[in-house]
Design a protein around this motif. Structure first.
Motif, mmCIF file in Angstrom:
data_model
loop_
_atom_site.group_PDB
_atom_site.id
_atom_site.type_symbol
_atom_site.label_atom_id
_atom_site.label_comp_id
_atom_site.label_asym_id
_atom_site.label_seq_id
_atom_site.Cartn_x
_atom_site.Cartn_y
_atom_site.Cartn_z
ATOM 1 N N GLY A 82 0.811 -0.974 0.204
ATOM 2 C CA GLY A 82 0.020 -0.365 0.014
ATOM 3 C C GLY A 82 0.557 1.401 0.014
ATOM 4 O O GLY A 82 2.279 1.537 0.515
ATOM 5 N N SER A 92 -4.130 5.673 -5.271
ATOM 6 C CA SER A 92 -4.899 4.960 -5.082
ATOM 7 C C SER A 92 -5.455 3.135 -5.431
ATOM 8 O O SER A 92 -6.194 2.602 -5.335
ATOM 9 C CB SER A 92 -6.427 5.497 -5.912
ATOM 10 N N HIS A 106 -3.863 -3.147 -0.662
ATOM 11 C CA HIS A 106 -4.031 -2.513 0.991
ATOM 12 C C HIS A 106 -3.547 -1.300 1.665
ATOM 13 O O HIS A 106 -3.015 -0.602 1.257
ATOM 14 C CB HIS A 106 -2.925 -3.500 2.462
ATOM 15 N N GLN A 107 -4.411 -0.294 1.723
ATOM 16 C CA GLN A 107 -5.021 0.569 1.713
ATOM 17 C C GLN A 107 -4.437 1.687 3.065
ATOM 18 O O GLN A 107 -4.543 2.453 3.109
ATOM 19 C CB GLN A 107 -7.000 1.496 2.018
ATOM 20 N N ASP A 108 -4.776 0.296 4.346
ATOM 21 C CA ASP A 108 -3.578 0.937 5.641
ATOM 22 C C ASP A 108 -2.625 -0.316 6.039
ATOM 23 O O ASP A 108 -3.191 -0.900 6.559
ATOM 24 C CB ASP A 108 -5.267 0.578 6.429
#
Ligand SMILES: NC(=O)C1=CN([C@@H]2O[C@H](COP(=O)(O)OP(=O)(O)OC[C@H]3O[C@@H](n4cnc5c(N)ncnc54)[C@H](OP(=O)(O)O)[C@@H]3O)[C@@H](O)[C@H]2O)C=CC1
Ligand SMILES: CC(C)(CO)C(=O)C(=O)O
Length: 243
Positions: A82, A92, A106-108
């Motif tokens: 991410g 994004s 993985h955004q986090d």
């Protein structure tokens, strides 16, 4: 074909030395993906070179070097990456090169890496201290000590805005110990091969973060101290062999 992404697969302690010579000329748009265990280099590189396109990741594949240019893929695992927090590049969508290698976005990633760090901060030093396979940590005799280590990690996590409870960390540690039951963890392998371990970026990182928060994690400190003689012995041994 132009360079699409730079994957960095060194040990944690070698990451900055490996990258520093490249960063003065590398196009800042090229995604740089740091994939080592442990933490510290990720944050330092982001702070020092904030214009680059930093990605952080983790994978649970197994790989073993069996010759100078020969690597054995010992097991497939999950691969996530991410965008690093505060990185100025739009994160994004996963760089195509990572997608092709089977990574998912993985955004986090900060939370994913914290969870990985907590697992390594329990399994690696304990298994190395007692010279056991990861699966041996499932035994009831270890659960008290693992529980104390997890309590300290949960306390530190709360100060860093990670919400996992000690029980959640404990369950994750046991799940990884079970999934990798027959493994001798990388720290034990490094000690036996007389290589520098990654503990400075695992337990060392946990203790540094704790100090910054005004916390003392006495169980993690004692565990690291218990390993120093082995690490020092290995170093002394290798110096003796060279001279
Ligand atoms: N092996 C595994 O199964 C897994 C490993 N990891 C993590 O991945 C990371 C790498 O582990 P692993 O592959 O086992 O480590 P290895 O020691 O096998 O490989 C590290 C590589 O880094 C290179 N390197 C070291 N210093 C430099 C430098 N200054 N410049 C350029 N290259 C450099 C080494 O090159 P040279 O050979 O020339 O010294 C070597 O090819 C670690 O953080 C590990 O914890 C995570 C999941 C699984
Ligand atoms: C997950 C675990 C503990 C597997 O052995 C590992 O990452 C390591 O050995 O460094």
């Amino acid at each position: 074909m132009p360079l699409q992404a730079l994957l960095v697969l060194t040990k944690a302690q070698d990451c900055e030395a490996a990258l520093s010579p490249l960063l003065s000329w590398l196009d800042p748009a090229i995604p740089i993906v740091l994939l080592h265990n442990g933490q510290g280099p990720q944050q330092r590189l982001l702070a020092r070179y904030p214009k680059h396109n930093w990605w952080w990741g983790t994978l649970s594949d197994g790989a073993q070097r069996i010759g100078a240019c020969e690597i054995h893929h010992t097991g497939s695992g999950l691969r996530v990456a991410g965008p690093a927090p505060t990185c100025p590049w739009p994160g994004s969508s996963l760089p195509k090169a990572l997608h092709r290698l089977g990574f998912t976005l993985h955004q986090d990633i900060n939370t994913a890496l914290w969870q990985k760090l907590t697992v390594n901060a329990v399994i690696n030093p304990l298994a190395a201290r007692d010279r056991i396979t990861n699966g041996t940590l499932l035994s009831p005799i270890y659960q008290g000590e693992i529980g104390q280590l997890c309590e300290e990690l949960a306390l530190l996590g709360q100060h860093l805005t990670h919400t996992d409870s000690a029980n959640q960390i404990h369950r994750r540690v046991l799940a990884v110990a079970k999934a990798t039951a027959s493994n001798r963890c990388s720290t034990l392998q490094d000690i036996d091969a007389e290589r520098e371990t990654e503990l400075a970026c695992i337990t060392g990182c946990v203790l540094t973060l704790a100090k910054q928060q005004g916390l003392t994690l006495s169980n993690h400190k004692a565990l690291l101290d218990s390993l120093k003689p082995q690490t020092v012995d290995a170093l002394v041994h290798s110096v003796t062999r060279v001279s």
